[in-house]
Design an enzyme around this catalytic site. Structure first.
Site, PDB file in Angstrom:
ATOM      1  N   GLY A  15     -91.047  36.906  13.063  1.00 31.75           N
ATOM      2  CA  GLY A  15     -89.948  37.141  12.168  1.00 31.75           C
ATOM      3  C   GLY A  15     -88.965  38.013  12.589  1.00 31.75           C
ATOM      4  N   ASN A  17     -86.194  37.490  14.394  1.00 35.80           N
ATOM      5  CA  ASN A  17     -84.780  36.977  14.006  1.00 35.80           C
ATOM      6  C   ASN A  17     -84.660  36.871  12.426  1.00 35.80           C
ATOM      7  OD1 ASN A  17     -83.108  35.914  16.538  1.00 35.80           O
ATOM      8  ND2 ASN A  17     -85.404  35.261  16.988  1.00 35.80           N
ATOM      9  N   LEU A  88     -90.592  19.410  13.847  1.00 36.03           N
ATOM     10  CA  LEU A  88     -89.399  18.703  13.452  1.00 36.03           C
ATOM     11  C   LEU A  88     -89.185  18.905  11.952  1.00 36.03           C
ATOM     12  CD1 LEU A  88     -89.499  15.412  15.533  1.00 36.03           C
ATOM     13  CD2 LEU A  88     -88.189  17.222  15.845  1.00 36.03           C
ATOM     14  N   ASN A 103     -80.750  26.156  13.900  1.00 38.32           N
ATOM     15  CA  ASN A 103     -81.864  26.724  14.739  1.00 38.32           C
ATOM     16  C   ASN A 103     -81.596  27.533  15.919  1.00 38.32           C
ATOM     17  OD1 ASN A 103     -84.851  26.944  15.425  1.00 38.32           O
ATOM     18  ND2 ASN A 103     -84.122  25.277  17.092  1.00 38.32           N
ATOM     19  N   HIS A 105     -82.809  28.550  19.915  1.00 39.87           N
ATOM     20  CA  HIS A 105     -83.508  28.446  21.055  1.00 39.87           C
ATOM     21  C   HIS A 105     -83.286  29.109  22.048  1.00 39.87           C
ATOM     22  CE1 HIS A 105     -85.919  25.369  23.342  1.00 39.87           C
ATOM     23  NE2 HIS A 105     -84.955  25.636  24.227  1.00 39.87           N
ATOM     24  N   ASP A 146     -84.322  20.148  19.507  1.00 36.86           N
ATOM     25  CA  ASP A 146     -83.069  20.844  20.304  1.00 36.86           C
ATOM     26  C   ASP A 146     -81.938  19.988  20.532  1.00 36.86           C
ATOM     27  OD1 ASP A 146     -84.768  22.966  20.280  1.00 36.86           O
ATOM     28  OD2 ASP A 146     -85.763  22.320  22.016  1.00 36.86           O
ATOM     29  N   GLU A 175     -80.740  37.064  21.151  1.00 39.43           N
ATOM     30  CA  GLU A 175     -80.856  36.407  19.936  1.00 39.43           C
ATOM     31  C   GLU A 175     -80.358  36.948  18.844  1.00 39.43           C
ATOM     32  OE1 GLU A 175     -84.233  33.853  19.434  1.00 39.43           O
ATOM     33  OE2 GLU A 175     -84.863  33.919  21.646  1.00 39.43           O
TER      34      GLU A 175
HETATM   35  C1  GRF Z   1     -87.324  33.085  19.140  1.00 30.60           C
HETATM   36  O1  GRF Z   1     -87.512  33.147  20.470  1.00 30.60           O
HETATM   37  C2  GRF Z   1     -86.726  31.760  18.579  1.00 30.60           C
HETATM   38  O2  GRF Z   1     -85.700  31.470  19.872  1.00 30.60           O
HETATM   39  C3  GRF Z   1     -87.802  30.522  18.734  1.00 30.60           C
HETATM   40  O3  GRF Z   1     -88.904  31.256  18.269  1.00 30.60           O
HETATM   41  C4  GRF Z   1     -88.746  32.647  18.536  1.00 30.60           C
HETATM   42  C5  GRF Z   1     -88.852  33.126  17.262  1.00 30.60           C
HETATM   43  O4  GRF Z   1     -89.075  34.591  17.373  1.00 30.60           O
HETATM   44  N1  GRF Z   1     -87.194  29.435  18.096  1.00 30.60           N
HETATM   45  P1  GRF Z   1     -88.974  35.734  15.902  1.00 30.60           P
HETATM   46  O5  GRF Z   1     -90.214  35.254  15.025  1.00 30.60           O
HETATM   47  O6  GRF Z   1     -87.956  35.528  15.377  1.00 30.60           O
HETATM   48  O7  GRF Z   1     -89.472  36.940  16.642  1.00 30.60           O
END
Ligand code: GRF
Length: 189
Positions: A15, A17, A88, A103, A105, A146, A175
């Site tokens: 979590g 992000n 998905l 999303n 990636h 993606d 990110e």
């Molecule tokens: C991130 O690396 C994102 O790119 C991918 O899943 C990961 C999630 O990480 N889709 P977090 O749970 O947000 O730390």
């Protein structure tokens, strides 16, 4: 406009992000805020983190009528952000939020994306391929893994001797800047 953003995390999601999106949304000039966190598992660390941050978190179990139940849970939201979600997204959700599901990636799509390309698999593949550049991509979500249009990418030059682990850490830092910026762009029109 103070848009309502939902974040769907992964079943084992850290979590991080999600947390960045929550904190970004608390800045006065930001055009939205995270109003809901949705998790496909009860014990995802991301759920505990959301609760600590004071953000409502709901658990939507996969299984029968998952798509409808998920779409229902998301009612009233303006934008949906996937952050660590591994499957998905059901068509019911994509239909309810046309052009409003994002999303992130951990690579420069369209390279190193698609089914099975998640987490450490991505960074291992990048290092094994001898790439000198990687990065992250925020993109719209479609019915394929993606494949939606790119909103924003951030590039990272691999250091000599870079390992999948060091690369993962570097990309995650990128990110954390890229996702709030991309969401602000989308919300700001
Ligand atoms: C991130 O690396 C994102 O790119 C991918 O899943 C990961 C999630 O990480 N889709 P977090 O749970 O947000 O730390």
């Amino acid at each position: 406009m103070d848009a309502r953003v939902a974040v769907i995390v992964g079943s084992k999601g850290r979590g991080s992000n999600m947390e960045r999106l929550v904190l970004a949304g608390r800045a006065r000039e930001y055009p939205g805020h995270v109003a809901l966190v949705v998790s496909p598992s009860l014990d995802a660390p991301a759920v505990a983190r959301a609760t600590e941050l004071g953000v409502p978190a709901v658990y939507v179990a996969r299984g029968e009528r998952y798509g409808c139940r998920l779409a229902q849970a998301l009612e009233g939201m303006d934008l949906v952000c996937l952050a660590g979600y591994m499957w998905l997204l059901p068509t019911e959700v994509l239909r309810a939020f046309p052009g409003r599901v994002l999303n992130i990636h951990p690579a420069l799509l369209p390279r190193f994306g698609g089914k099975g390309m998640y987490g450490h698999h991505v960074h291992e593949a990048v290092v094994a391929a001898g790439e000198t550049v990687s990065g992250c991509t925020v993109h719209y979500v479609t019915e394929q893994y993606d494949e939606g249009a790119t909103i924003l990418q951030r590039r990272y030059l691999l250091a000599p001797g870079e390992t999948p682990e060091s690369l993962a850490a570097a990309i995650l830092r990128l990110e954390h800047e890229a996702y709030p910026e991309a969401v602000a762009r989308v919300l700001g029109g």
